[in-house]
Motif scaffolding. Structure first.
Motif, mmCIF file in Angstrom:
data_model
loop_
_atom_site.group_PDB
_atom_site.id
_atom_site.type_symbol
_atom_site.label_atom_id
_atom_site.label_comp_id
_atom_site.label_asym_id
_atom_site.label_seq_id
_atom_site.Cartn_x
_atom_site.Cartn_y
_atom_site.Cartn_z
ATOM 1 N N ASN A 119 0.608 -0.910 -0.471
ATOM 2 C CA ASN A 119 0.223 -0.100 0.270
ATOM 3 C C ASN A 119 0.996 1.478 0.103
ATOM 4 O OD1 ASN A 119 -2.089 -1.543 -0.148
ATOM 5 N ND2 ASN A 119 -2.975 -1.314 2.468
ATOM 6 N N ASP A 143 -8.778 -4.989 -6.182
ATOM 7 C CA ASP A 143 -9.376 -3.900 -5.340
ATOM 8 C C ASP A 143 -9.837 -3.908 -4.422
ATOM 9 O OD1 ASP A 143 -11.507 -5.420 -6.159
ATOM 10 O OD2 ASP A 143 -13.411 -4.570 -6.876
ATOM 11 N N SER A 144 -8.559 -3.951 -3.649
ATOM 12 C CA SER A 144 -8.924 -4.323 -1.877
ATOM 13 C C SER A 144 -9.672 -3.028 -0.997
ATOM 14 C CB SER A 144 -6.984 -4.384 -1.034
ATOM 15 O OG SER A 144 -6.743 -3.074 -1.276
ATOM 16 N N GLN A 145 -9.933 -2.415 -0.058
ATOM 17 C CA GLN A 145 -10.646 -1.466 -0.131
ATOM 18 C C GLN A 145 -10.145 -0.137 0.721
ATOM 19 O OE1 GLN A 145 -13.798 -0.994 0.658
ATOM 20 N NE2 GLN A 145 -13.368 1.124 0.992
ATOM 21 N N LEU A 148 -8.569 1.173 -2.253
ATOM 22 C CA LEU A 148 -9.657 2.523 -2.851
ATOM 23 C C LEU A 148 -9.769 2.942 -1.869
ATOM 24 C CD1 LEU A 148 -12.418 -0.698 -3.213
ATOM 25 C CD2 LEU A 148 -11.384 0.683 -5.281
ATOM 26 N N ASP A 149 -9.436 2.893 -0.796
ATOM 27 C CA ASP A 149 -9.907 4.633 0.241
ATOM 28 C C ASP A 149 -8.639 5.397 -0.169
ATOM 29 O OD1 ASP A 149 -12.089 3.428 1.555
ATOM 30 O OD2 ASP A 149 -11.053 2.848 3.267
ATOM 31 N N ASP A 152 -9.236 7.441 -3.181
ATOM 32 C CA ASP A 152 -10.559 8.600 -2.553
ATOM 33 C C ASP A 152 -9.586 9.238 -1.956
ATOM 34 O OD1 ASP A 152 -12.215 6.750 -4.106
ATOM 35 O OD2 ASP A 152 -12.971 5.998 -2.482
#
Length: 244
Positions: A119, A143-145, A148-149, A152
């Motif tokens: 990450n 597409d791990s959360q 995605l965060d 965003d």
């Protein structure tokens, strides 16, 4: 949509057949000089994409010309961001000089794989991409959360891709190139995988599982001669003109 890694010649070394491939693809991932390419090649490939109405993507990498960008490197996240801004910025300059624009970023090789599992690397790539206000292309099914965060947080849209000519593992990752059968090399295998993705939204992994995939685009590799030889058939599957 079909995407392909392009512009990977370097100096007097010619790799791939970009002129023959370009009419069949929708998105060209153009090398930015750190794993392949040079200023003349970058400019020529952008012109070729523009003439064929193909979207232009930056294809930056670790600074690894000798290893074609396929060797992972231990580099601090801030340095990765700067390395990418440098490469993408060069491609944007050539886009501007040819009255066209950058549409997305897709990292190459080891950097692409590292961002999928780390990450910190992913955020470094997102940080660089955000400078140019374009989407980042990444692997469908990964597409791990957390990622995605991160996307965003930087307000960077994601484009998800699947591969026509690479085998997958059950964890959603691409099988490493040193693993037997990781690169699909027959017409039957490649067309079957593309048809499974397009018609059923899933594929059979190398370790025997069914993996769901909902990509925005499908990638073929310009160094896979089988894929290039059947690119017209792959394109027909994507446009629902041919079944397998």
């Amino acid at each position: 949509m079909l995407n392909c890694d392009m512009g990977e010649s370097f100096g007097c070394w010619k790799i791939g057949n970009d002129a023959a491939i370009m009419p069949y693809i929708d998105m060209a991932n153009i090398a930015c000089g750190f794993h392949a390419s040079d200023p003349q090649t970058m400019n020529h490939t952008i012109k070729l994409a523009f003439e064929n109405e193909v979207s232009i993507g930056a294809h930056p990498s670790y600074p690894d010309l000798l290893g074609f960008g396929r060797r992972s490197m231990s580099i601090q996240p801030g340095e990765i961001t700067n390395i990418l801004i440098y490469q993408i910025g060069a491609l944007v300059g050539f886009c501007t000089s040819n009255n066209t624009e950058l549409s997305y970023v897709k990292p190459h090789g080891a950097l692409y794989h590292d961002m999928l599992t780390n990450n910190e690397v992913f955020e470094a790539v997102i940080d660089a991409t955000s400078v140019f206000d374009v989407p980042l292309m990444t692997l469908a099914g990964n597409d791990s959360q957390a990622q995605l965060d991160i996307a965003d947080k930087y307000d960077v849209p994601l484009l998800f891709e699947a591969f026509a000519d690479r085998a997958y593992l059950s964890n959603g990752q691409i099988a490493p190139r040193n693993m037997p059968q990781s690169v699909l090399s027959t017409e039957e295998d490649i067309l079957s995988q593309v048809a499974q993705i397009v018609n059923y939204g899933k594929i059979r992994t190398l370790d025997g599982y069914s993996l769901a995939l909902e990509p925005d685009t499908i990638c073929i590799h310009s160094d896979n001669s089988t894929s290039l030889g059947i690119i017209d058939k792959i394109k027909k599957i994507l446009t629902h003109d041919l079944g397998v």
